[in-house]
Design an enzyme around this catalytic site. Structure first.
Site, PDB file in Angstrom:
ATOM      1  N   LYS A   1       0.831  -1.216   0.000  1.00  0.00           N
ATOM      2  CA  LYS A   1       0.000   0.000   0.000  1.00  0.00           C
ATOM      3  C   LYS A   1       0.864   1.265   0.000  1.00  0.00           C
ATOM      4  O   LYS A   1       0.657   2.199  -0.773  1.00  0.00           O
ATOM      5  CB  LYS A   1      -0.914  -0.021   1.243  1.00  0.00           C
ATOM      6  CG  LYS A   1      -1.578   1.275   1.571  1.00  0.00           C
ATOM      7  CD  LYS A   1      -2.607   1.650   0.548  1.00  0.00           C
ATOM      8  CE  LYS A   1      -2.940   3.116   0.624  1.00  0.00           C
ATOM      9  NZ  LYS A   1      -4.078   3.511  -0.171  1.00  0.00           N
TER      10      LYS A   1
ATOM     11  N   CYS B   1      -2.894  11.011   1.604  1.00  0.00           N
ATOM     12  CA  CYS B   1      -2.246   9.733   1.314  1.00  0.00           C
ATOM     13  C   CYS B   1      -0.870   9.939   0.703  1.00  0.00           C
ATOM     14  O   CYS B   1       0.139   9.588   1.299  1.00  0.00           O
ATOM     15  CB  CYS B   1      -3.121   8.952   0.340  1.00  0.00           C
ATOM     16  SG  CYS B   1      -4.860   9.042   0.785  1.00  0.00           S
TER      17      CYS B   1
HETATM   18  N1  SAJ Z   1      -1.190  15.329  -8.548  1.00  0.00           N
HETATM   19  C1  SAJ Z   1      -0.332  16.060  -9.357  1.00  0.00           C
HETATM   20  N2  SAJ Z   1      -0.045  15.586 -10.602  1.00  0.00           N
HETATM   21  C2  SAJ Z   1      -0.580  14.413 -11.077  1.00  0.00           C
HETATM   22  C3  SAJ Z   1      -1.436  13.670 -10.240  1.00  0.00           C
HETATM   23  C4  SAJ Z   1      -1.717  14.150  -8.984  1.00  0.00           C
HETATM   24  O1  SAJ Z   1       0.170  17.117  -8.972  1.00  0.00           O
HETATM   25  O2  SAJ Z   1      -0.286  14.055 -12.222  1.00  0.00           O
HETATM   26  C5  SAJ Z   1      -1.512  15.823  -7.193  1.00  0.00           C
HETATM   27  C6  SAJ Z   1      -3.006  16.073  -6.987  1.00  0.00           C
HETATM   28  O3  SAJ Z   1      -3.376  17.321  -7.482  1.00  0.00           O
HETATM   29  C7  SAJ Z   1      -3.118  15.963  -5.475  1.00  0.00           C
HETATM   30  C8  SAJ Z   1      -2.107  14.865  -5.136  1.00  0.00           C
HETATM   31  O4  SAJ Z   1      -1.227  14.793  -6.254  1.00  0.00           O
HETATM   32  O5  SAJ Z   1      -2.743  17.147  -4.816  1.00  0.00           O
HETATM   33  C9  SAJ Z   1      -2.703  13.511  -4.887  1.00  0.00           C
HETATM   34  O6  SAJ Z   1      -3.796  13.259  -5.771  1.00  0.00           O
HETATM   35  P1  SAJ Z   1      -4.029  11.893  -6.531  1.00  0.00           P
HETATM   36  O7  SAJ Z   1      -5.228  12.062  -7.384  1.00  0.00           O
HETATM   37  O8  SAJ Z   1      -2.800  11.462  -7.207  1.00  0.00           O
HETATM   38  O9  SAJ Z   1      -4.247  10.824  -5.374  1.00  0.00           O
HETATM   39  P2  SAJ Z   1      -5.166  10.778  -4.054  1.00  0.00           P
HETATM   40  O10 SAJ Z   1      -4.351  11.265  -2.903  1.00  0.00           O
HETATM   41  O11 SAJ Z   1      -6.493  11.397  -4.254  1.00  0.00           O
HETATM   42  O12 SAJ Z   1      -5.373   9.182  -3.917  1.00  0.00           O
HETATM   43  C10 SAJ Z   1      -4.237   8.345  -3.836  1.00  0.00           C
HETATM   44  C11 SAJ Z   1      -4.392   7.188  -4.849  1.00  0.00           C
HETATM   45  N3  SAJ Z   1      -3.144   6.461  -4.946  1.00  0.00           N
HETATM   46  C12 SAJ Z   1      -2.578   6.169  -6.141  1.00  0.00           C
HETATM   47  O13 SAJ Z   1      -3.026   6.550  -7.185  1.00  0.00           O
HETATM   48  C13 SAJ Z   1      -1.348   5.322  -6.106  1.00  0.00           C
HETATM   49  C14 SAJ Z   1      -5.533   6.266  -4.414  1.00  0.00           C
HETATM   50  O14 SAJ Z   1      -5.616   5.149  -5.269  1.00  0.00           O
HETATM   51  C15 SAJ Z   1      -5.318   5.811  -2.971  1.00  0.00           C
HETATM   52  O15 SAJ Z   1      -6.391   4.986  -2.523  1.00  0.00           O
HETATM   53  C16 SAJ Z   1      -5.250   7.046  -2.094  1.00  0.00           C
HETATM   54  O16 SAJ Z   1      -4.139   7.840  -2.506  1.00  0.00           O
HETATM   55  C17 SAJ Z   1      -5.100   6.610  -0.647  1.00  0.00           C
HETATM   56  O17 SAJ Z   1      -6.065   6.753   0.125  1.00  0.00           O
HETATM   57  O18 SAJ Z   1      -4.055   6.066  -0.277  1.00  0.00           O
END
Ligand code: SAJ
Length: 414
Positions: free
Chosen positions: A209, A263
Protein backbone atom coordinates in the site's frame (compact mmCIF):
# COMPACT_ATOMS: atom_id res chain seq x y z
CA UNK A 1 -19.51 -17.75 4.86
CA UNK A 2 -21.88 -15.98 2.51
CA UNK A 3 -22.66 -12.53 3.94
CA UNK A 4 -26.34 -13.08 3.44
CA UNK A 5 -26.36 -16.68 4.84
CA UNK A 6 -24.86 -15.90 8.16
CA UNK A 7 -26.10 -12.44 8.89
CA UNK A 8 -23.58 -11.33 11.45
CA UNK A 9 -23.23 -7.59 11.51
CA UNK A 10 -20.18 -6.02 9.92
CA UNK A 11 -19.15 -3.12 12.10
CA UNK A 12 -17.24 -0.50 10.10
CA UNK A 13 -15.28 1.74 12.46
CA UNK A 14 -14.65 5.28 11.20
CA UNK A 15 -17.22 6.86 8.90
CA UNK A 16 -14.94 9.18 6.97
CA UNK A 17 -13.84 9.25 3.35
CA UNK A 18 -13.06 5.52 3.27
CA UNK A 19 -15.20 3.96 6.02
CA UNK A 20 -18.48 5.43 4.86
CA UNK A 21 -18.36 4.41 1.17
CA UNK A 22 -17.08 0.96 2.18
CA UNK A 23 -19.92 0.50 4.68
CA UNK A 24 -22.45 1.62 2.06
CA UNK A 25 -21.08 -0.80 -0.55
CA UNK A 26 -21.22 -3.70 1.92
CA UNK A 27 -24.83 -2.83 2.78
CA UNK A 28 -25.71 -2.67 -0.89
CA UNK A 29 -23.95 -6.03 -1.31
CA UNK A 30 -26.44 -7.60 1.11
CA UNK A 31 -24.59 -7.47 4.43
CA UNK A 32 -25.99 -6.22 7.70
CA UNK A 33 -23.82 -3.19 8.40
CA UNK A 34 -23.41 -0.74 11.24
CA UNK A 35 -21.16 2.25 10.68
CA UNK A 36 -19.58 3.48 13.90
CA UNK A 37 -17.82 6.75 14.58
CA UNK A 38 -16.90 8.51 17.80
CA UNK A 39 -17.99 11.82 16.25
CA UNK A 40 -21.57 12.18 17.52
CA UNK A 41 -22.39 15.05 15.17
CA UNK A 42 -21.30 13.02 12.14
CA UNK A 43 -23.44 10.04 13.21
CA UNK A 44 -26.45 12.32 13.81
CA UNK A 45 -26.03 13.79 10.33
CA UNK A 46 -25.91 10.33 8.74
CA UNK A 47 -28.91 9.23 10.77
CA UNK A 48 -30.84 12.22 9.44
CA UNK A 49 -30.15 10.83 5.97
CA UNK A 50 -27.60 13.50 5.11
CA UNK A 51 -24.11 12.93 3.75
CA UNK A 52 -21.02 14.45 5.30
CA UNK A 53 -18.96 14.97 2.13
CA UNK A 54 -19.49 15.18 -1.61
CA UNK A 55 -18.51 12.35 -3.93
CA UNK A 56 -19.75 11.31 -7.35
CA UNK A 57 -22.60 8.77 -7.00
CA UNK A 58 -22.51 8.75 -3.20
CA UNK A 59 -26.08 10.11 -2.83
CA UNK A 60 -27.55 7.20 -4.72
CA UNK A 61 -25.39 4.63 -2.98
CA UNK A 62 -26.38 6.12 0.40
CA UNK A 63 -30.07 5.91 -0.47
CA UNK A 64 -29.69 2.27 -1.54
CA UNK A 65 -27.77 1.34 1.61
CA UNK A 66 -30.37 3.04 3.81
CA UNK A 67 -33.13 1.11 2.09
CA UNK A 68 -31.16 -2.11 2.77
CA UNK A 69 -31.04 -1.25 6.48
CA UNK A 70 -27.57 0.17 7.18
CA UNK A 71 -27.38 1.75 10.65
CA UNK A 72 -25.05 4.36 12.12
CA UNK A 73 -24.06 4.57 15.74
CA UNK A 74 -21.43 5.93 18.10
CA UNK A 75 -21.43 2.52 19.80
CA UNK A 76 -19.11 -0.32 18.85
CA UNK A 77 -21.23 -3.38 18.05
CA UNK A 78 -20.96 -6.80 19.64
CA UNK A 79 -20.25 -8.88 16.57
CA UNK A 80 -17.50 -10.91 14.91
CA UNK A 81 -16.43 -8.83 11.88
CA UNK A 82 -14.90 -5.37 12.16
CA UNK A 83 -13.41 -3.12 9.54
CA UNK A 84 -11.27 -0.32 10.98
CA UNK A 85 -10.97 2.74 8.72
CA UNK A 86 -9.76 5.50 11.02
CA UNK A 87 -7.11 8.15 10.21
CA UNK A 88 -3.42 7.30 10.43
CA UNK A 89 -1.53 10.59 10.34
CA UNK A 90 2.21 10.90 10.70
CA UNK A 91 4.17 12.68 13.39
CA UNK A 92 5.69 15.73 11.68
CA UNK A 93 8.99 15.63 13.60
CA UNK A 94 9.78 11.91 13.38
CA UNK A 95 7.98 11.20 10.06
CA UNK A 96 6.62 8.06 11.67
CA UNK A 97 3.04 6.88 11.84
CA UNK A 98 0.81 8.17 14.64
CA UNK A 99 -1.01 4.95 15.50
CA UNK A 100 -3.17 6.28 18.36
CA UNK A 101 -6.48 6.28 16.46
CA UNK A 102 -6.02 2.73 15.19
CA UNK A 103 -4.95 1.53 18.64
CA UNK A 104 -7.90 3.21 20.29
CA UNK A 105 -10.35 1.75 17.73
CA UNK A 106 -8.75 -1.67 18.19
CA UNK A 107 -9.14 -1.52 21.96
CA UNK A 108 -12.77 -0.49 21.68
CA UNK A 109 -13.31 -3.45 19.34
CA UNK A 110 -11.54 -5.81 21.77
CA UNK A 111 -13.83 -4.58 24.56
CA UNK A 112 -16.94 -5.86 22.79
CA UNK A 113 -16.03 -8.42 20.12
CA UNK A 114 -17.08 -12.05 20.40
CA UNK A 115 -14.49 -14.87 20.44
CA UNK A 116 -13.09 -15.72 17.02
CA UNK A 117 -13.76 -12.23 15.62
CA UNK A 118 -12.03 -11.00 12.47
CA UNK A 119 -10.54 -7.52 12.75
CA UNK A 120 -9.76 -6.01 9.36
CA UNK A 121 -7.61 -2.90 9.26
CA UNK A 122 -8.28 -0.80 6.16
CA UNK A 123 -6.47 2.33 7.29
CA UNK A 124 -3.12 2.85 5.62
CA UNK A 125 -0.44 1.81 8.09
CA UNK A 126 3.31 1.98 7.82
CA UNK A 127 5.11 -1.30 7.19
CA UNK A 128 5.46 -3.17 10.46
CA UNK A 129 2.62 -1.39 12.28
CA UNK A 130 0.66 -4.58 12.93
CA UNK A 131 3.67 -6.26 14.54
CA UNK A 132 4.81 -3.16 16.37
CA UNK A 133 1.54 -1.76 17.70
CA UNK A 134 -1.47 -3.96 16.95
CA UNK A 135 -0.38 -7.43 18.05
CA UNK A 136 1.01 -6.24 21.42
CA UNK A 137 -2.35 -4.60 22.29
CA UNK A 138 -4.10 -7.93 21.76
CA UNK A 139 -1.48 -10.01 23.53
CA UNK A 140 -1.54 -7.60 26.49
CA UNK A 141 -5.13 -8.65 27.14
CA UNK A 142 -4.16 -12.31 27.27
CA UNK A 143 -5.92 -12.98 23.97
CA UNK A 144 -4.48 -15.40 21.43
CA UNK A 145 -4.18 -14.10 17.86
CA UNK A 146 -5.46 -16.73 15.45
CA UNK A 147 -7.88 -18.13 18.02
CA UNK A 148 -9.58 -15.40 20.05
CA UNK A 149 -9.21 -12.81 17.30
CA UNK A 150 -7.96 -12.92 13.72
CA UNK A 151 -6.04 -10.08 12.13
CA UNK A 152 -6.32 -8.91 8.54
CA UNK A 153 -4.96 -5.88 6.68
CA UNK A 154 -7.01 -4.90 3.63
CA UNK A 155 -5.70 -1.48 2.62
CA UNK A 156 -8.03 0.70 0.60
CA UNK A 157 -6.99 1.86 -2.86
CA UNK A 158 -9.80 4.12 -4.04
CA UNK A 159 -9.31 7.59 -5.43
CA UNK A 160 -11.46 10.49 -4.19
CA UNK A 161 -13.51 11.73 -7.14
CA UNK A 162 -14.03 8.21 -8.48
CA UNK A 163 -14.44 6.20 -5.29
CA UNK A 164 -17.51 4.19 -6.07
CA UNK A 165 -16.32 3.04 -9.47
CA UNK A 166 -12.96 2.11 -7.95
CA UNK A 167 -14.51 0.26 -4.99
CA UNK A 168 -16.15 -1.99 -7.53
CA UNK A 169 -13.39 -2.22 -10.08
CA UNK A 170 -9.99 -1.89 -8.38
CA UNK A 171 -8.01 -4.99 -7.63
CA UNK A 172 -7.55 -5.33 -3.84
CA UNK A 173 -4.97 -6.78 -1.47
CA UNK A 174 -5.87 -8.80 1.59
CA UNK A 175 -3.09 -9.58 4.02
CA UNK A 176 -3.93 -12.24 6.61
CA UNK A 177 -2.03 -14.47 9.03
CA UNK A 178 -4.25 -17.36 8.12
CA UNK A 179 -5.31 -18.24 4.55
CA UNK A 180 -8.75 -19.54 5.59
CA UNK A 181 -9.49 -16.21 7.30
CA UNK A 182 -8.14 -14.38 4.25
CA UNK A 183 -10.58 -16.36 2.08
CA UNK A 184 -13.50 -15.41 4.34
CA UNK A 185 -12.59 -11.75 4.10
CA UNK A 186 -12.15 -12.07 0.35
CA UNK A 187 -15.72 -13.34 0.16
CA UNK A 188 -16.99 -10.35 2.12
CA UNK A 189 -15.24 -7.90 -0.20
CA UNK A 190 -16.33 -9.76 -3.31
CA UNK A 191 -19.93 -8.83 -2.44
CA UNK A 192 -19.11 -5.48 -4.08
CA UNK A 193 -15.63 -5.77 -5.63
CA UNK A 194 -15.67 -7.32 -9.11
CA UNK A 195 -11.89 -7.15 -9.60
CA UNK A 196 -9.16 -9.56 -8.57
CA UNK A 197 -8.61 -9.87 -4.82
CA UNK A 198 -5.09 -10.98 -3.96
CA UNK A 199 -4.35 -12.86 -0.75
CA UNK A 200 -1.01 -12.31 0.91
CA UNK A 201 0.51 -11.87 4.36
CA UNK A 202 0.04 -8.78 6.51
CA UNK A 203 3.57 -7.33 6.17
CA UNK A 204 3.43 -7.58 2.38
CA UNK A 205 0.02 -5.89 2.33
CA UNK A 206 1.28 -3.06 4.55
CA UNK A 207 4.33 -2.45 2.37
CA UNK A 208 2.46 -2.74 -0.92
CA UNK A 209 0.00 0.00 0.00
CA UNK A 210 2.71 2.47 0.98
CA UNK A 211 4.77 1.57 -2.09
CA UNK A 212 1.84 2.38 -4.42
CA UNK A 213 1.44 5.90 -3.06
CA UNK A 214 5.19 6.45 -2.93
CA UNK A 215 5.49 5.45 -6.58
CA UNK A 216 2.96 8.15 -7.47
CA UNK A 217 4.68 10.75 -5.30
CA UNK A 218 8.05 10.07 -6.95
CA UNK A 219 6.50 10.31 -10.40
CA UNK A 220 4.73 13.59 -9.63
CA UNK A 221 8.05 14.92 -8.28
CA UNK A 222 9.66 14.09 -11.62
CA UNK A 223 6.97 16.11 -13.43
CA UNK A 224 7.38 19.00 -10.98
CA UNK A 225 11.15 19.04 -11.45
CA UNK A 226 10.64 19.06 -15.22
CA UNK A 227 8.34 22.07 -14.83
CA UNK A 228 11.08 23.96 -13.03
CA UNK A 229 13.70 22.98 -15.63
CA UNK A 230 11.43 23.99 -18.52
CA UNK A 231 10.52 27.30 -16.86
CA UNK A 232 14.20 28.17 -16.46
CA UNK A 233 14.68 27.66 -20.21
CA UNK A 234 11.34 29.04 -21.37
CA UNK A 235 10.09 25.69 -22.65
CA UNK A 236 6.52 24.40 -22.50
CA UNK A 237 6.61 21.51 -20.02
CA UNK A 238 3.09 20.35 -20.92
CA UNK A 239 3.93 20.04 -24.59
CA UNK A 240 7.15 18.21 -23.75
CA UNK A 241 5.30 15.76 -21.48
CA UNK A 242 2.57 15.29 -24.09
CA UNK A 243 5.10 14.40 -26.76
CA UNK A 244 7.30 12.27 -24.47
CA UNK A 245 4.23 10.30 -23.40
CA UNK A 246 3.72 9.19 -27.00
CA UNK A 247 6.71 6.92 -26.42
CA UNK A 248 5.34 3.46 -25.67
CA UNK A 249 7.24 3.14 -22.38
CA UNK A 250 6.99 6.71 -21.05
CA UNK A 251 4.09 7.92 -18.91
CA UNK A 252 4.97 11.15 -17.12
CA UNK A 253 2.40 12.63 -14.72
CA UNK A 254 1.38 16.28 -14.57
CA UNK A 255 3.20 19.03 -12.66
CA UNK A 256 1.16 21.03 -10.21
CA UNK A 257 1.32 23.46 -7.27
CA UNK A 258 2.17 20.66 -4.84
CA UNK A 259 0.91 17.34 -3.61
CA UNK A 260 -1.90 17.29 -1.11
CA UNK A 261 -4.42 14.87 0.29
CA UNK A 262 -4.09 12.50 3.13
CA UNK A 263 -2.25 9.73 1.31
CA UNK A 264 0.38 10.58 -1.25
CA UNK A 265 1.84 13.46 0.75
CA UNK A 266 1.95 11.33 3.91
CA UNK A 267 2.73 7.69 3.10
CA UNK A 268 6.25 8.17 1.63
CA UNK A 269 7.25 9.68 4.97
CA UNK A 270 6.53 6.32 6.59
CA UNK A 271 9.31 4.81 4.49
CA UNK A 272 11.64 7.73 5.13
CA UNK A 273 10.89 7.60 8.87
CA UNK A 274 11.34 3.83 9.14
CA UNK A 275 14.29 3.41 6.76
CA UNK A 276 16.28 6.66 7.16
CA UNK A 277 19.55 5.13 5.94
CA UNK A 278 18.03 3.57 2.84
CA UNK A 279 15.75 6.29 1.47
CA UNK A 280 17.26 8.85 -0.90
CA UNK A 281 15.07 9.12 -3.98
CA UNK A 282 11.86 8.97 -1.93
CA UNK A 283 13.03 11.74 0.39
CA UNK A 284 14.16 13.98 -2.47
CA UNK A 285 10.82 13.43 -4.23
CA UNK A 286 8.97 14.47 -1.08
CA UNK A 287 11.13 17.58 -0.83
CA UNK A 288 10.50 18.49 -4.48
CA UNK A 289 6.74 18.14 -4.06
CA UNK A 290 6.81 20.06 -0.79
CA UNK A 291 8.77 22.84 -2.49
CA UNK A 292 6.05 23.52 -5.05
CA UNK A 293 3.92 25.96 -3.00
CA UNK A 294 7.03 28.12 -2.44
CA UNK A 295 7.81 27.87 -6.15
CA UNK A 296 4.26 29.11 -6.93
CA UNK A 297 4.77 31.95 -4.48
CA UNK A 298 7.93 32.96 -6.35
CA UNK A 299 6.01 32.85 -9.64
CA UNK A 300 3.32 35.10 -8.12
CA UNK A 301 6.00 37.56 -6.95
CA UNK A 302 7.59 37.64 -10.43
CA UNK A 303 4.24 38.23 -12.10
CA UNK A 304 3.34 40.98 -9.62
CA UNK A 305 6.67 42.66 -10.31
CA UNK A 306 6.21 42.31 -14.07
CA UNK A 307 2.82 44.04 -13.87
CA UNK A 308 3.88 46.54 -11.26
CA UNK A 309 1.34 45.27 -8.76
CA UNK A 310 2.54 45.70 -5.19
CA UNK A 311 -0.51 44.75 -3.15
CA UNK A 312 -0.83 41.01 -2.45
CA UNK A 313 -4.52 41.64 -1.75
CA UNK A 314 -4.93 41.96 -5.51
CA UNK A 315 -4.04 38.29 -5.85
CA UNK A 316 -6.74 35.64 -5.68
CA UNK A 317 -6.17 31.92 -5.21
CA UNK A 318 -8.77 29.77 -6.91
CA UNK A 319 -9.19 26.38 -5.20
CA UNK A 320 -8.65 25.28 -1.62
CA UNK A 321 -9.09 21.55 -1.99
CA UNK A 322 -6.16 19.23 -2.56
CA UNK A 323 -7.31 18.39 -6.09
CA UNK A 324 -10.08 18.92 -8.59
CA UNK A 325 -13.77 18.18 -8.01
CA UNK A 326 -13.50 17.03 -4.39
CA UNK A 327 -14.27 18.96 -1.19
CA UNK A 328 -11.32 17.58 0.79
CA UNK A 329 -8.82 20.26 1.86
CA UNK A 330 -6.42 18.05 3.84
CA UNK A 331 -2.75 18.97 3.22
CA UNK A 332 -3.88 21.00 0.22
CA UNK A 333 -1.23 22.92 -1.77
CA UNK A 334 -3.30 26.11 -1.32
CA UNK A 335 -3.24 25.74 2.47
CA UNK A 336 0.51 25.08 2.24
CA UNK A 337 0.89 28.20 0.10
CA UNK A 338 -1.11 30.32 2.55
CA UNK A 339 1.17 29.10 5.33
CA UNK A 340 4.21 30.17 3.30
CA UNK A 341 2.59 33.56 2.69
CA UNK A 342 2.05 33.99 6.43
CA UNK A 343 5.73 33.20 6.98
CA UNK A 344 6.58 35.97 4.48
CA UNK A 345 4.07 38.34 6.09
CA UNK A 346 2.17 38.41 2.81
CA UNK A 347 -1.30 38.86 4.25
CA UNK A 348 -4.51 39.69 2.47
CA UNK A 349 -4.53 37.29 -0.48
CA UNK A 350 -8.10 36.41 -1.52
CA UNK A 351 -9.35 32.84 -1.78
CA UNK A 352 -12.30 31.08 -3.39
CA UNK A 353 -13.34 27.47 -3.84
CA UNK A 354 -16.79 26.42 -5.07
CA UNK A 355 -16.50 23.10 -3.17
CA UNK A 356 -15.69 24.60 0.21
CA UNK A 357 -18.95 25.78 1.68
CA UNK A 358 -17.72 27.08 5.03
CA UNK A 359 -15.04 29.66 5.81
CA UNK A 360 -11.79 27.94 6.69
CA UNK A 361 -9.28 30.69 5.88
CA UNK A 362 -9.15 34.45 6.01
CA UNK A 363 -10.38 36.51 3.05
CA UNK A 364 -12.28 33.54 1.68
CA UNK A 365 -15.12 34.44 -0.65
CA UNK A 366 -18.32 32.47 -1.01
CA UNK A 367 -19.26 33.97 -4.37
CA UNK A 368 -17.07 33.59 -7.46
CA UNK A 369 -17.97 36.89 -9.09
CA UNK A 370 -17.46 38.88 -5.87
CA UNK A 371 -14.04 37.21 -5.60
CA UNK A 372 -13.12 38.09 -9.19
CA UNK A 373 -14.21 41.70 -8.67
CA UNK A 374 -11.65 42.10 -5.89
CA UNK A 375 -8.55 40.77 -7.66
CA UNK A 376 -6.23 41.48 -10.57
CA UNK A 377 -4.14 38.32 -10.56
CA UNK A 378 -5.93 34.98 -10.54
CA UNK A 379 -3.89 31.95 -9.49
CA UNK A 380 -5.59 28.70 -10.48
CA UNK A 381 -4.51 26.22 -7.81
CA UNK A 382 -7.13 23.56 -8.55
CA UNK A 383 -8.58 22.61 -11.92
CA UNK A 384 -12.20 22.11 -10.81
CA UNK A 385 -14.73 21.60 -13.63
CA UNK A 386 -16.30 24.81 -12.27
CA UNK A 387 -13.43 26.97 -13.55
CA UNK A 388 -13.29 25.10 -16.85
CA UNK A 389 -16.94 26.03 -17.37
CA UNK A 390 -16.38 29.66 -16.38
CA UNK A 391 -13.44 30.60 -18.61
CA UNK A 392 -15.39 33.57 -20.02
CA UNK A 393 -15.57 35.17 -16.58
CA UNK A 394 -11.80 35.13 -16.00
CA UNK A 395 -10.57 36.29 -19.40
CA UNK A 396 -9.72 39.87 -18.37
CA UNK A 397 -7.50 38.80 -15.46
CA UNK A 398 -3.77 38.27 -15.24
CA UNK A 399 -3.72 34.50 -14.78
CA UNK A 400 -1.20 32.08 -13.31
CA UNK A 401 -2.53 28.65 -14.23
CA UNK A 402 -0.74 25.99 -12.17
CA UNK A 403 -3.01 23.22 -13.48
CA UNK A 404 -2.86 23.85 -17.20
CA UNK A 405 -6.61 24.29 -17.62
CA UNK A 406 -6.65 27.62 -19.52
CA UNK A 407 -6.40 27.31 -23.26
CA UNK A 408 -6.16 31.00 -24.19
CA UNK A 409 -3.02 33.04 -24.87
CA UNK A 410 -1.20 35.23 -22.38
CA UNK A 411 -1.72 32.94 -19.42
CA UNK A 412 1.27 32.31 -17.16
CA UNK A 413 1.99 28.66 -16.43
CA UNK A 414 4.01 26.94 -13.68
N1 SAJ B 1 -1.19 15.33 -8.55
C1 SAJ B 1 -0.33 16.06 -9.36
N2 SAJ B 1 -0.05 15.59 -10.60
C2 SAJ B 1 -0.58 14.41 -11.08
C3 SAJ B 1 -1.44 13.67 -10.24
C4 SAJ B 1 -1.72 14.15 -8.98
O1 SAJ B 1 0.17 17.12 -8.97
O2 SAJ B 1 -0.29 14.06 -12.22
C5 SAJ B 1 -1.51 15.82 -7.19
C6 SAJ B 1 -3.01 16.07 -6.99
O3 SAJ B 1 -3.38 17.32 -7.48
C7 SAJ B 1 -3.12 15.96 -5.47
C8 SAJ B 1 -2.11 14.87 -5.14
O4 SAJ B 1 -1.23 14.79 -6.25
O5 SAJ B 1 -2.74 17.15 -4.82
C9 SAJ B 1 -2.70 13.51 -4.89
O6 SAJ B 1 -3.80 13.26 -5.77
P1 SAJ B 1 -4.03 11.89 -6.53
O7 SAJ B 1 -5.23 12.06 -7.38
O8 SAJ B 1 -2.80 11.46 -7.21
O9 SAJ B 1 -4.25 10.82 -5.37
P2 SAJ B 1 -5.17 10.78 -4.05
O10 SAJ B 1 -4.35 11.27 -2.90
O11 SAJ B 1 -6.49 11.40 -4.25
O12 SAJ B 1 -5.37 9.18 -3.92
C10 SAJ B 1 -4.24 8.34 -3.84
C11 SAJ B 1 -4.39 7.19 -4.85
N3 SAJ B 1 -3.14 6.46 -4.95
C12 SAJ B 1 -2.58 6.17 -6.14
O13 SAJ B 1 -3.03 6.55 -7.19
C13 SAJ B 1 -1.35 5.32 -6.11
C14 SAJ B 1 -5.53 6.27 -4.41
O14 SAJ B 1 -5.62 5.15 -5.27
C15 SAJ B 1 -5.32 5.81 -2.97
O15 SAJ B 1 -6.39 4.99 -2.52
C16 SAJ B 1 -5.25 7.05 -2.09
O16 SAJ B 1 -4.14 7.84 -2.51
C17 SAJ B 1 -5.10 6.61 -0.65
O17 SAJ B 1 -6.07 6.75 0.12
O18 SAJ B 1 -4.06 6.07 -0.28
Amino acid sequence: MKGSDRMSVINVIGQGYIGLPTALMLARGGHKVVGTDINRELIETLNKGELTFEEKGLDQLFAEALSKGIKFSTEYQKTDIYIIAVPTPYVKESKRIEPKYVISALNSVLDVCIPGSIIIIESTISPGTVDRYIRPEIIKRGLVIGKDVHLVHAPERIIPGNMIYELENNCRTIGADDTAIGEKVKEIYSSFCKAEIILTDIRTAEMTKVVENTYRDVNIAFANELAKICRSDNLDVYEIIRIANKHPRVNILQPGPGVGGHCISVDPWFLVGDYPDLTNLILVARKINDSMPSYVLRRIRDIMRGHNIRDIAKVGLYGLTYKENVDDTRESPTLQLLEKMDEHLAFGVKVYDPYVKSRIVEHQFMNFEDFLNEIEILVIMVGHDHIKKNMDLIKGKIILDTRNVCRFKGVYKL
